[in-house]
Write a protein that holds these residues in place. Structure first.
Motif, PDB file in Angstrom:
ATOM      1  N   CYS A   1       0.855  -1.185   0.000  1.00  0.00           N
ATOM      2  CA  CYS A   1       0.000   0.000   0.000  1.00  0.00           C
ATOM      3  C   CYS A   1       0.895   1.239   0.000  1.00  0.00           C
ATOM      4  CB  CYS A   1      -0.913   0.006   1.225  1.00  0.00           C
ATOM      5  SG  CYS A   1      -1.942   1.480   1.364  1.00  0.00           S
ATOM      6  N   ALA A   2       0.668   2.119  -0.953  1.00  0.00           N
ATOM      7  CA  ALA A   2       1.490   3.324  -1.074  1.00  0.00           C
ATOM      8  C   ALA A   2       1.110   4.386  -0.047  1.00  0.00           C
ATOM      9  CB  ALA A   2       1.373   3.897  -2.493  1.00  0.00           C
ATOM     10  N   GLN A   3       0.016   4.195   0.654  1.00  0.00           N
ATOM     11  CA  GLN A   3      -0.424   5.170   1.653  1.00  0.00           C
ATOM     12  C   GLN A   3       0.046   4.806   3.054  1.00  0.00           C
ATOM     13  OE1 GLN A   3      -4.520   6.225   1.257  1.00  0.00           O
ATOM     14  NE2 GLN A   3      -4.581   7.368   3.164  1.00  0.00           N
ATOM     15  N   CYS A   4      -0.130   3.542   3.451  1.00  0.00           N
ATOM     16  CA  CYS A   4       0.194   3.171   4.839  1.00  0.00           C
ATOM     17  C   CYS A   4       1.288   2.118   4.962  1.00  0.00           C
ATOM     18  CB  CYS A   4      -1.060   2.697   5.571  1.00  0.00           C
ATOM     19  SG  CYS A   4      -1.637   1.058   5.076  1.00  0.00           S
ATOM     20  N   GLY A   5       1.738   1.539   3.840  1.00  0.00           N
ATOM     21  CA  GLY A   5       2.808   0.551   3.871  1.00  0.00           C
ATOM     22  C   GLY A   5       2.366  -0.884   4.070  1.00  0.00           C
ATOM     23  N   HIS A   6       1.062  -1.128   4.248  1.00  0.00           N
ATOM     24  CA  HIS A   6       0.565  -2.497   4.443  1.00  0.00           C
ATOM     25  C   HIS A   6       1.009  -3.382   3.275  1.00  0.00           C
ATOM     26  CE1 HIS A   6      -2.413  -5.720   3.751  1.00  0.00           C
ATOM     27  NE2 HIS A   6      -2.384  -5.830   5.074  1.00  0.00           N
ATOM     28  N   VAL A   7       1.592  -4.534   3.584  1.00  0.00           N
ATOM     29  CA  VAL A   7       1.970  -5.496   2.555  1.00  0.00           C
ATOM     30  C   VAL A   7       0.912  -6.590   2.532  1.00  0.00           C
ATOM     31  CG1 VAL A   7       3.686  -7.173   1.789  1.00  0.00           C
ATOM     32  CG2 VAL A   7       4.425  -4.995   2.767  1.00  0.00           C
ATOM     33  N   GLY A   8       0.307  -6.783   1.359  1.00  0.00           N
ATOM     34  CA  GLY A   8      -0.713  -7.798   1.175  1.00  0.00           C
ATOM     35  C   GLY A   8      -0.420  -8.614  -0.072  1.00  0.00           C
ATOM     36  N   CYS A   9      -1.114  -9.733  -0.193  1.00  0.00           N
ATOM     37  CA  CYS A   9      -0.895 -10.615  -1.341  1.00  0.00           C
ATOM     38  C   CYS A   9      -1.777 -10.195  -2.521  1.00  0.00           C
ATOM     39  CB  CYS A   9      -1.130 -12.065  -0.953  1.00  0.00           C
ATOM     40  SG  CYS A   9      -2.739 -12.419  -0.216  1.00  0.00           S
ATOM     41  N   CYS A  10      -1.326 -10.586  -3.718  1.00  0.00           N
ATOM     42  CA  CYS A  10      -1.989 -10.207  -4.968  1.00  0.00           C
ATOM     43  C   CYS A  10      -3.304 -10.959  -5.173  1.00  0.00           C
ATOM     44  CB  CYS A  10      -1.050 -10.465  -6.140  1.00  0.00           C
ATOM     45  SG  CYS A  10      -0.803 -12.220  -6.517  1.00  0.00           S
ATOM     46  N   ASP A  11      -4.034 -10.593  -6.214  1.00  0.00           N
ATOM     47  CA  ASP A  11      -5.328 -11.211  -6.492  1.00  0.00           C
ATOM     48  C   ASP A  11      -5.223 -12.641  -7.005  1.00  0.00           C
ATOM     49  OD1 ASP A  11      -6.679  -9.028  -5.587  1.00  0.00           O
ATOM     50  OD2 ASP A  11      -7.221  -8.269  -7.564  1.00  0.00           O
ATOM     51  N   SER A  12      -4.055 -13.089  -7.424  1.00  0.00           N
ATOM     52  CA  SER A  12      -3.880 -14.496  -7.795  1.00  0.00           C
ATOM     53  C   SER A  12      -3.656 -15.368  -6.567  1.00  0.00           C
ATOM     54  CB  SER A  12      -2.700 -14.654  -8.757  1.00  0.00           C
ATOM     55  OG  SER A  12      -2.981 -14.013  -9.979  1.00  0.00           O
ATOM     56  N   SER A  13      -3.276 -14.758  -5.458  1.00  0.00           N
ATOM     57  CA  SER A  13      -3.044 -15.475  -4.208  1.00  0.00           C
ATOM     58  C   SER A  13      -4.369 -15.914  -3.589  1.00  0.00           C
ATOM     59  CB  SER A  13      -2.315 -14.571  -3.206  1.00  0.00           C
ATOM     60  OG  SER A  13      -1.075 -14.152  -3.711  1.00  0.00           O
ATOM     61  N   PRO A  14      -4.358 -16.987  -2.806  1.00  0.00           N
ATOM     62  CA  PRO A  14      -5.608 -17.444  -2.182  1.00  0.00           C
ATOM     63  C   PRO A  14      -6.301 -16.376  -1.334  1.00  0.00           C
ATOM     64  CG  PRO A  14      -3.945 -19.140  -1.991  1.00  0.00           C
ATOM     65  CD  PRO A  14      -3.261 -17.912  -2.541  1.00  0.00           C
ATOM     66  N   GLY A  15      -5.539 -15.563  -0.606  1.00  0.00           N
ATOM     67  CA  GLY A  15      -6.146 -14.602   0.305  1.00  0.00           C
ATOM     68  C   GLY A  15      -6.560 -13.279  -0.296  1.00  0.00           C
ATOM     69  N   GLN A  16      -5.958 -12.864  -1.380  1.00  0.00           N
ATOM     70  CA  GLN A  16      -6.250 -11.580  -2.033  1.00  0.00           C
ATOM     71  C   GLN A  16      -6.285 -10.425  -1.030  1.00  0.00           C
ATOM     72  OE1 GLN A  16      -9.952 -12.686  -4.049  1.00  0.00           O
ATOM     73  NE2 GLN A  16      -8.789 -13.052  -5.919  1.00  0.00           N
ATOM     74  N   HIS A  17      -5.286 -10.376  -0.154  1.00  0.00           N
ATOM     75  CA  HIS A  17      -5.307  -9.415   0.949  1.00  0.00           C
ATOM     76  C   HIS A  17      -4.997  -7.969   0.551  1.00  0.00           C
ATOM     77  CE1 HIS A  17      -4.877 -13.225   3.376  1.00  0.00           C
ATOM     78  NE2 HIS A  17      -6.010 -12.682   3.794  1.00  0.00           N
ATOM     79  N   ALA A  18      -4.295  -7.736  -0.555  1.00  0.00           N
ATOM     80  CA  ALA A  18      -4.060  -6.354  -0.978  1.00  0.00           C
ATOM     81  C   ALA A  18      -5.381  -5.697  -1.385  1.00  0.00           C
ATOM     82  CB  ALA A  18      -3.039  -6.297  -2.115  1.00  0.00           C
ATOM     83  N   THR A  19      -6.183  -6.411  -2.168  1.00  0.00           N
ATOM     84  CA  THR A  19      -7.493  -5.878  -2.556  1.00  0.00           C
ATOM     85  C   THR A  19      -8.405  -5.732  -1.341  1.00  0.00           C
ATOM     86  OG1 THR A  19      -7.332  -6.762  -4.786  1.00  0.00           O
ATOM     87  CG2 THR A  19      -9.538  -6.297  -3.986  1.00  0.00           C
ATOM     88  N   ALA A  20      -8.353  -6.690  -0.426  1.00  0.00           N
ATOM     89  CA  ALA A  20      -9.163  -6.600   0.794  1.00  0.00           C
ATOM     90  C   ALA A  20      -8.773  -5.366   1.607  1.00  0.00           C
ATOM     91  CB  ALA A  20      -8.998  -7.863   1.632  1.00  0.00           C
TER      92      ALA A  20
END
Length: 117
Positions: free
Chosen positions: A34-53
């Protein structure tokens, strides 16, 4: 790209891997920061899709690839990709010795079959 508030170049990334996958003992394919807060999440191909979440939960629209050698940005709000953007606080990617998918000890043997398409 977007409003200045959507990107804070001073904020470091939250860690070397997806925060939610790490907490749950999961795995990821590729990582987004995340370019705003730095949160690192997984991509939409990943099981969790945490960046989009993260975008849906917090409204932070812009992510940067967190993969070594990649510098592109994605804006969830406008569905636009940008080949480059402002420099963000280091590190700019997960450690080079951390494989994708990762982390190595948690990736199932059939990981390619489990990717979201």
């Amino acid at each position: 790209m977007t409003s200045d508030r959507a990107i804070d170049p001073r904020v470091p990334p939250s860690g070397a891997g997806c925060a939610e996958c790490d907490a749950a003992g999961g795995w990821w394919f590729h990582l987004r920061r995340c370019a705003q807060c730095g949160h690192v999440g997984c991509c939409d191909s990943s099981p969790g899709q945490h960046a989009t979440a993260h975008f849906r939960a917090f409204g932070h629209p812009v992510v940067r690839s967190y993969e070594p050698g990649e510098a592109w940005f994605w804006n969830y709000a406008t569905d636009e990709m940008y080949e480059s953007g402002p420099d963000l606080a280091p590190p700019v990617s997960h450690p080079a010795d951390q494989p994708s998918p990762g982390p190595a000890e948690r990736v199932p043997e059939n990981w390619a079959e489990r990717l979201r398409r």
